[in-house]
Design an enzyme around this catalytic site. Structure first.
Site, PDB file in Angstrom:
ATOM      1  N   MET A  44       0.806  -1.220   0.000  1.00  0.00           N
ATOM      2  CA  MET A  44       0.000   0.000   0.000  1.00  0.00           C
ATOM      3  C   MET A  44       0.844   1.276   0.000  1.00  0.00           C
ATOM      4  O   MET A  44       0.329   2.346   0.310  1.00  0.00           O
ATOM      5  CB  MET A  44      -0.876  -0.020   1.263  1.00  0.00           C
ATOM      6  CG  MET A  44      -2.109   0.831   1.153  1.00  0.00           C
ATOM      7  SD  MET A  44      -3.207   0.505   2.536  1.00  0.00           S
ATOM      8  CE  MET A  44      -3.403  -1.269   2.385  1.00  0.00           C
ATOM      9  N   PRO A  45       2.148   1.134  -0.299  1.00  0.00           N
ATOM     10  CA  PRO A  45       2.980   2.350  -0.193  1.00  0.00           C
ATOM     11  C   PRO A  45       2.622   3.372  -1.267  1.00  0.00           C
ATOM     12  O   PRO A  45       2.006   3.043  -2.279  1.00  0.00           O
ATOM     13  CB  PRO A  45       4.404   1.847  -0.449  1.00  0.00           C
ATOM     14  CG  PRO A  45       4.348   0.365  -0.391  1.00  0.00           C
ATOM     15  CD  PRO A  45       2.935  -0.033  -0.718  1.00  0.00           C
ATOM     16  N   TYR A  46       3.027   4.604  -0.979  1.00  0.00           N
ATOM     17  CA  TYR A  46       2.845   5.713  -1.901  1.00  0.00           C
ATOM     18  C   TYR A  46       4.219   6.327  -2.129  1.00  0.00           C
ATOM     19  O   TYR A  46       4.903   6.704  -1.179  1.00  0.00           O
ATOM     20  CB  TYR A  46       1.887   6.741  -1.297  1.00  0.00           C
ATOM     21  CG  TYR A  46       1.852   8.048  -2.047  1.00  0.00           C
ATOM     22  CD1 TYR A  46       1.101   8.175  -3.204  1.00  0.00           C
ATOM     23  CD2 TYR A  46       2.581   9.135  -1.607  1.00  0.00           C
ATOM     24  CE1 TYR A  46       1.074   9.371  -3.913  1.00  0.00           C
ATOM     25  CE2 TYR A  46       2.570  10.337  -2.301  1.00  0.00           C
ATOM     26  CZ  TYR A  46       1.808  10.446  -3.455  1.00  0.00           C
ATOM     27  OH  TYR A  46       1.794  11.627  -4.153  1.00  0.00           O
TER      28      TYR A  46
END
Lengths: 68, 68, 68, 68, 68, 68
Positions: free
Chosen positions: B1-3
């Site tokens: 779920m990283p940005y």
């Protein structure tokens, strides 16, 4: 090593090349003066935001400018 | 779920479509390899910044490039 | 001169000091490999976001993790 | 006094001027309703990101859209 | 109506309350002086980043500081 | 696929876990309603900013709150 991001309205309100240079110099100097940060590694990024894309008080700057 | 947000200089230094695809793939792989993050929900956004709008060491990249 | 910002979940999912070092190294290498950017001026900032503060599909990661 | 930044795909998927106004109004109202924040000082900035510059699941939105 | 985001190293290098006030005042004055922006609506947000979370030249500030 | 970043004051003004869930739900719904964006891939990140670190009108929120 600070990182400074400045967002301002663009389009007809966009800063000139000279004004951008002043903002970069001014922000770098501010960090050096207040926190003794090394200017050599201070990064400044200026972003110009379309007046339709910037809102305050629930309406776009485009609308706000119309009201004067 | 990283940005992941990547800012690079644009204009004549802007990455090509193929290079952007490599950055997206590479950043997604990095997060999967190091932190076991799910590639399916990894978001990468690349921003191209005008060389007049990017400053380092108190001056714009435009000025820095002139000095070589 | 690129700037890379990586946001990942923190708390019990926070990366270790070693993993952060790998992310910094990996992102810097990626920009050097794909765009020939100078590692010396590549900045990477990692932000750890509380799982209550990160939402996807309309709910927090805290809730998503409960559902497995 | 909240600050809201909304990034969406641009180009042919860019929101219209009316949709941007709705996003600004909607985000400002949300902060007022949930946290009782003063609309007068709520700032909303919308950024339109080129589909080549936005990646998910390791590939650009341009590629994802082709696959439908 | 400008928005200024300043990221600096935190922990033992974190700015004091007084220094933060100076940064806020200084950035607001800079935008007023260079671009004639209204101080009343200028927003400044300072973020303190852990030295393990900030990388330059491929390594964390923690490592860089050790080398002096 | 939108990305929404919401910055609010933290500390004693920090939103509760329930309020954060409402912000996440509300922002996701807003993007679905106005732009028909898929909630499944809408990301919302809430950041809580210390009142000493947030400035408006040239002074910190800490100072502004004192004045009422």
């Amino acid at each position: 090593m600070p990182y400074v991001n400045i967002k301002v309205t663009g389009g007809r309100e966009a800063p000139s090349k000279e004004q951008k240079a002043e903002l970069i110099k001014g922000a770098t100097d501010l960090l050096a003066r207040v926190l003794n940060k090394n200017p050599a590694t201070t990064v400044v990024i200026i972003e110009e935001v379309d007046m339709d894309n910037w809102g305050m008080a629930g309406e776009s700057v485009t609308e706000r400018r119309k009201k004067g």
